[in-house]
Design an enzyme around this catalytic site. Structure first.
Site, PDB file in Angstrom:
ATOM      1  CE  LYS A   1     -34.680 -19.565  16.426  1.00 61.92           C
ATOM      2  NZ  LYS A   1     -35.135 -18.759  15.301  1.00 61.92           N
TER       3      LYS A   1
ATOM      4  CE  LYS B   1     -29.471 -25.147  14.627  1.00 61.18           C
ATOM      5  NZ  LYS B   1     -28.887 -23.867  15.048  1.00 61.18           N
TER       6      LYS B   1
END
Ligand code: NAD
Length: 297
Positions: free
Chosen positions: A169, A238
């Site tokens: 991811k 993030k």
């Protein structure tokens, strides 16, 4: 199947709704009552804590903002770990492989299997059930939830190593972040030089520079100035920072991605971390003194 679902935000609200619509009994929790009420109105069962969700279902899914929140919800007091019925915790959030492995170990001590299954494809993909789902963990346990994950999106089994789906991811998301940031610089330059951004979109989408930024974000969200992609710059920062720390731990140089992180940070500093990912163009526009919008004909 009975499925617990924790975190009913931009992504989770759609994924939980799809599970309800597919006929599953879905037990939901969020810190926001309003989010619980919206999905309960569609037939989900409301719970009062992650533990209560995990008392009611063998499979508990989560779509939460940050690694620390996932850790707390999964393993903290009143967390999933204290549930009586839970057997597997399926984390659809982006937490990075280090946190996925940490949660895997903590839950394994209570005979709960952690499966990481981060998703990509945005809010529109979550609504339509077209997100890519990148699952990793013990194969038999992943197979047990595969039909439910296929309701959420396009299923990929990445491997049995905990955290492998998270690494996959992050490798994807830095490409999306880089495309958004570099397309912003490209379009501000083109517009300042006098190009029509709609023409730029058409030409680039027939050329080698196309990406999800030129195919979707710029024509649908940036040029119309709606800035409602549904993914915050703070969450993308993030993800990019998680990627940088994983790459550095592997000894991989990431100079280009560090520049992407710096621009995302600039947008978060100037506009707030809740600003939309597409608003990363605004600090560039401000310094250039132009806006990327369709010229008044
Ligand atoms: P969001 O902030 O919209 O939703 C998060 C939800 O979690 C909110 O409803 C919030 O109230 C809830 N929450 C926060 N703390 C909680 C707690 N302690 N207990 C229960 N609920 C809590 O975020 P999002 O955009 O839906 O993203 C969720 C995850 O999916 C993130 O990890 C993100 O990186 C990832 N993701 C997002 C997108 C996107 O386009 N938005 C795409 C792919 C992946």
């Amino acid at each position: 199947m009975d499925i617990g679902f924790i975190g009913l935000g931009n992504m989770g609200s759609h994924m939980a709704r799809r599970l309800v619509e597919a006929g599953h009994k879905v037990i939901v929790y969020d810190v926001r009552q309003e989010a619980i009420g919206n999905i309960a109105a569609l037939g989900a069962v409301a719970a009062r804590s992650p533990r209560e969700v995990a008392d009611a279902a063998e499979t508990v899914m989560a779509s939460l903002p940050t690694p620390d929140i996932v850790l707390k919800v999964a393993t903290g007091p009143d967390g999933v770990i204290e549930g009586k019925r839970v057997r597997r915790f399926v984390d659809l959030s982006t937490t990075g492989s280090v946190m996925a492995q940490r949660i895997f170990k903590l839950l394994a001590a209570k005979n709960i299997v952690q499966i990481d299954a981060p998703v990509s494809g945005g809010v529109r993909g979550a609504a339509k059930g077209t997100v890519a789902v990148m699952a990793s963990g013990p194969r038999a346990e992943v197979e047990a939830v595969e039909p439910a994950l296929k309701v959420i999106g396009k299923f990929f089994y990445i491997g049995d190593r905990p955290g492998a789906g998270q690494t996959m991811k992050l490798c994807n998301n830095v490409l999306s972040a880089a495309a958004t940031v570099s397309t912003s610089e490209s379009f501000v330059t083109g517009v300042k030089a006098g190009l029509d951004p709609r023409v730029m979109v058409d030409v680039i989408n027939a050329s080698s520079g196309r990406s999800t930024a030129t195919e979707q974000k710029f024509p649908e969200v940036v040029i119309p100035r709606s800035f409602n992609q549904g993914f915050t710059a703070g969450l993308m920062l993030k993800d990019v920072n998680l990627f940088i720390s994983e790459a550095k731990a592997l000894g991989v140089p990431v100079d280009a991605i560090e520049a992407v992180a710096a621009l995302l940070k600039l947008a978060c500093d100037e506009l707030g971390s809740q600003c939309d990912i597409t608003e990363v163009i605004k600090p560039i526009e401000k310094r250039a003194g132009v806006e990327v919008r369709a010229p008044a004909s």
